[in-house]
Design a protein around this motif. Sequence first.
Motif, PDB file in Angstrom:
ATOM      1  N   ILE A  48       0.858  -1.185   0.000  1.00 41.77           N
ATOM      2  CA  ILE A  48       0.000   0.000   0.000  1.00 41.77           C
ATOM      3  C   ILE A  48       0.898   1.240   0.000  1.00 41.77           C
ATOM      4  O   ILE A  48       1.608   1.515   0.961  1.00 41.77           O
ATOM      5  CB  ILE A  48      -0.973  -0.021   1.201  1.00 41.77           C
ATOM      6  CG1 ILE A  48      -1.770  -1.347   1.172  1.00 41.77           C
ATOM      7  CG2 ILE A  48      -1.912   1.183   1.141  1.00 41.77           C
ATOM      8  CD1 ILE A  48      -2.771  -1.513   2.299  1.00 41.77           C
ATOM      9  N   LEU A  49       0.881   1.933  -1.134  1.00 40.95           N
ATOM     10  CA  LEU A  49       1.717   3.119  -1.325  1.00 40.95           C
ATOM     11  C   LEU A  49       1.097   4.325  -0.624  1.00 40.95           C
ATOM     12  O   LEU A  49      -0.110   4.373  -0.487  1.00 40.95           O
ATOM     13  CB  LEU A  49       1.840   3.422  -2.829  1.00 40.95           C
ATOM     14  CG  LEU A  49       2.594   2.366  -3.634  1.00 40.95           C
ATOM     15  CD1 LEU A  49       2.499   2.675  -5.115  1.00 40.95           C
ATOM     16  CD2 LEU A  49       4.048   2.276  -3.206  1.00 40.95           C
ATOM     17  N   ASN A  50       1.911   5.311  -0.244  1.00 42.43           N
ATOM     18  CA  ASN A  50       3.357   5.309  -0.428  1.00 42.43           C
ATOM     19  C   ASN A  50       4.098   4.619   0.717  1.00 42.43           C
ATOM     20  O   ASN A  50       5.184   4.096   0.507  1.00 42.43           O
ATOM     21  CB  ASN A  50       3.867   6.744  -0.518  1.00 42.43           C
ATOM     22  CG  ASN A  50       3.462   7.416  -1.811  1.00 42.43           C
ATOM     23  OD1 ASN A  50       3.194   6.773  -2.804  1.00 42.43           O
ATOM     24  ND2 ASN A  50       3.433   8.724  -1.804  1.00 42.43           N
ATOM     25  N   GLY A  51       3.517   4.638   1.913  1.00 38.44           N
ATOM     26  CA  GLY A  51       4.265   4.315   3.122  1.00 38.44           C
ATOM     27  C   GLY A  51       4.950   2.958   3.166  1.00 38.44           C
ATOM     28  O   GLY A  51       5.982   2.809   3.808  1.00 38.44           O
ATOM     29  N   ALA A  52       4.385   1.951   2.468  1.00 38.80           N
ATOM     30  CA  ALA A  52       4.869   0.577   2.676  1.00 38.80           C
ATOM     31  C   ALA A  52       6.035   0.168   1.777  1.00 38.80           C
ATOM     32  O   ALA A  52       6.524  -0.954   1.887  1.00 38.80           O
ATOM     33  CB  ALA A  52       3.709  -0.404   2.489  1.00 38.80           C
ATOM     34  N   PHE A  71       1.212  -3.064  -6.419  1.00 32.43           N
ATOM     35  CA  PHE A  71       0.964  -1.952  -5.502  1.00 32.43           C
ATOM     36  C   PHE A  71      -0.404  -1.322  -5.737  1.00 32.43           C
ATOM     37  O   PHE A  71      -0.913  -1.325  -6.855  1.00 32.43           O
ATOM     38  CB  PHE A  71       2.029  -0.857  -5.705  1.00 32.43           C
ATOM     39  CG  PHE A  71       3.412  -1.302  -5.338  1.00 32.43           C
ATOM     40  CD1 PHE A  71       3.859  -1.194  -4.034  1.00 32.43           C
ATOM     41  CD2 PHE A  71       4.257  -1.852  -6.294  1.00 32.43           C
ATOM     42  CE1 PHE A  71       5.135  -1.617  -3.688  1.00 32.43           C
ATOM     43  CE2 PHE A  71       5.533  -2.278  -5.959  1.00 32.43           C
ATOM     44  CZ  PHE A  71       5.973  -2.155  -4.648  1.00 32.43           C
ATOM     45  N   ILE A  72      -0.958  -0.789  -4.658  1.00 28.59           N
ATOM     46  CA  ILE A  72      -2.108   0.089  -4.777  1.00 28.59           C
ATOM     47  C   ILE A  72      -1.757   1.341  -3.990  1.00 28.59           C
ATOM     48  O   ILE A  72      -0.887   1.294  -3.126  1.00 28.59           O
ATOM     49  CB  ILE A  72      -3.392  -0.534  -4.178  1.00 28.59           C
ATOM     50  CG1 ILE A  72      -3.073  -1.198  -2.854  1.00 28.59           C
ATOM     51  CG2 ILE A  72      -4.053  -1.494  -5.127  1.00 28.59           C
ATOM     52  CD1 ILE A  72      -4.202  -1.940  -2.287  1.00 28.59           C
ATOM     53  N   ILE A 103      -1.137 -11.205   0.023  1.00 26.48           N
ATOM     54  CA  ILE A 103      -0.586 -10.709   1.290  1.00 26.48           C
ATOM     55  C   ILE A 103      -0.520  -9.187   1.188  1.00 26.48           C
ATOM     56  O   ILE A 103       0.267  -8.644   0.410  1.00 26.48           O
ATOM     57  CB  ILE A 103       0.819 -11.276   1.575  1.00 26.48           C
ATOM     58  CG1 ILE A 103       0.808 -12.811   1.561  1.00 26.48           C
ATOM     59  CG2 ILE A 103       1.351 -10.739   2.898  1.00 26.48           C
ATOM     60  CD1 ILE A 103       2.189 -13.448   1.764  1.00 26.48           C
ATOM     61  N   LEU A 104      -1.381  -8.515   1.951  1.00 22.10           N
ATOM     62  CA  LEU A 104      -1.380  -7.046   1.940  1.00 22.10           C
ATOM     63  C   LEU A 104      -0.265  -6.551   2.843  1.00 22.10           C
ATOM     64  O   LEU A 104      -0.153  -6.988   3.996  1.00 22.10           O
ATOM     65  CB  LEU A 104      -2.712  -6.543   2.496  1.00 22.10           C
ATOM     66  CG  LEU A 104      -3.813  -6.245   1.501  1.00 22.10           C
ATOM     67  CD1 LEU A 104      -5.095  -5.914   2.261  1.00 22.10           C
ATOM     68  CD2 LEU A 104      -3.424  -5.075   0.606  1.00 22.10           C
ATOM     69  N   MET A 118      -9.450  -1.431   2.196  1.00 26.27           N
ATOM     70  CA  MET A 118      -8.658  -2.206   1.234  1.00 26.27           C
ATOM     71  C   MET A 118      -9.105  -3.658   1.161  1.00 26.27           C
ATOM     72  O   MET A 118      -9.269  -4.222   0.078  1.00 26.27           O
ATOM     73  CB  MET A 118      -7.194  -2.150   1.719  1.00 26.27           C
ATOM     74  CG  MET A 118      -6.169  -2.124   0.665  1.00 26.27           C
ATOM     75  SD  MET A 118      -6.522  -0.885  -0.553  1.00 26.27           S
ATOM     76  CE  MET A 118      -7.199  -1.883  -1.838  1.00 26.27           C
ATOM     77  N   ILE A 119      -9.300  -4.259   2.324  1.00 24.51           N
ATOM     78  CA  ILE A 119      -9.693  -5.672   2.364  1.00 24.51           C
ATOM     79  C   ILE A 119     -11.055  -5.851   1.681  1.00 24.51           C
ATOM     80  O   ILE A 119     -11.227  -6.747   0.859  1.00 24.51           O
ATOM     81  CB  ILE A 119      -9.709  -6.197   3.818  1.00 24.51           C
ATOM     82  CG1 ILE A 119      -8.278  -6.245   4.367  1.00 24.51           C
ATOM     83  CG2 ILE A 119     -10.344  -7.591   3.901  1.00 24.51           C
ATOM     84  CD1 ILE A 119      -8.186  -6.539   5.854  1.00 24.51           C
ATOM     85  N   ASN A 120     -11.989  -4.954   1.987  1.00 22.37           N
ATOM     86  CA  ASN A 120     -13.307  -5.051   1.356  1.00 22.37           C
ATOM     87  C   ASN A 120     -13.231  -4.897  -0.150  1.00 22.37           C
ATOM     88  O   ASN A 120     -13.900  -5.618  -0.891  1.00 22.37           O
ATOM     89  CB  ASN A 120     -14.272  -4.016   1.942  1.00 22.37           C
ATOM     90  CG  ASN A 120     -14.676  -4.391   3.352  1.00 22.37           C
ATOM     91  OD1 ASN A 120     -14.669  -5.573   3.716  1.00 22.37           O
ATOM     92  ND2 ASN A 120     -15.004  -3.404   4.162  1.00 22.37           N
TER      93      ASN A 120
END
Length: 186
Positions: A48-52, A71-72, A103-104, A118-120
Motif C-alpha cells: 500500500i503506497l506510499n508508506g509501505a 501496488f495500490i 498478502i497485503l 482495502m480488504i473489502n
Amino acid sequence: MYKPDHVICNNEKFDLYISKSQLDERIAELGRQIDEDYEGKRPILIGILNGAYIFLADLMRHLSISCEVDFIKLSSYGDEKVSSGKVTERKELDADIESRHVILVEDIVDTGLSMSFMINKLKERHPESISVVTLLHKKVATKYDVNLDYVGFEIPNRFVLGYGMDYAQEGRNLAQIYALSDNQNA
Ligand code: IMP
Ligand code: MG
C-alpha cells in the motif's frame, strides 16, 4: 544509510524510536514466518503506497518462496498528523488476483480504516485468501475491525516517521523509525 539520533521534520522534533538493527531483526522473523506459512504457494504481495514501499522491499528479500508483487495507492492523512477519516484510492491494482493468495503489506495500522477499506475492495476480486502484514500497529487507536496476521511492532498512540513513513511527505528517507518528541505529543 541516513540514521541520525534525532531529526527535525516540518519544524517538529522526532527522536529515535525503533533502530535499524531492531527493524532488520524483526523483519527477518516476519519473513521466516511467511515463508513457513506459504510454503508451496505463490502469493502476491500487495504494497500500500506510499508508506509501505521500504518495508515491502526489505520483507520480500527475506522470502525464499515464489512470490509476486504489485501496488495500490491510498491516501488518508493529507498533510496532517491525524487521519482525515476519509480514504481515497489514488492508484488501482493492475494484477489479476482471482484465486490467488494475497498478502497485503502496510507500514502502519492506526484507526484501521485504510486496511478495512482495502480488504473489502480486494474481496470483490475473489482472491483465494487475504492476509495482512503490517510493520507497526497502534492498537489503542484501532477502531475498525481488521484481522492483522503478522505485526512487526505494537506501538502506543504516537506519531511516527521514517522507514517509508512521512510527515507531510517528508522523512520517508530516514533509515530508522522516529517518534514525535514526548513534549510535543498533544
Ligand atoms: P488508518 O487508516 O487510520 O489505519 O491509517 C493508516 C495510514 O495512515 C497508514 O497507512 C499510514 O500511511 C498513515 N499513518 C498512520 N499513522 C501514522 C504515523 O504515525 N505516521 C505516519 N503515517 C501514519
Ligand atoms: Mg500506509
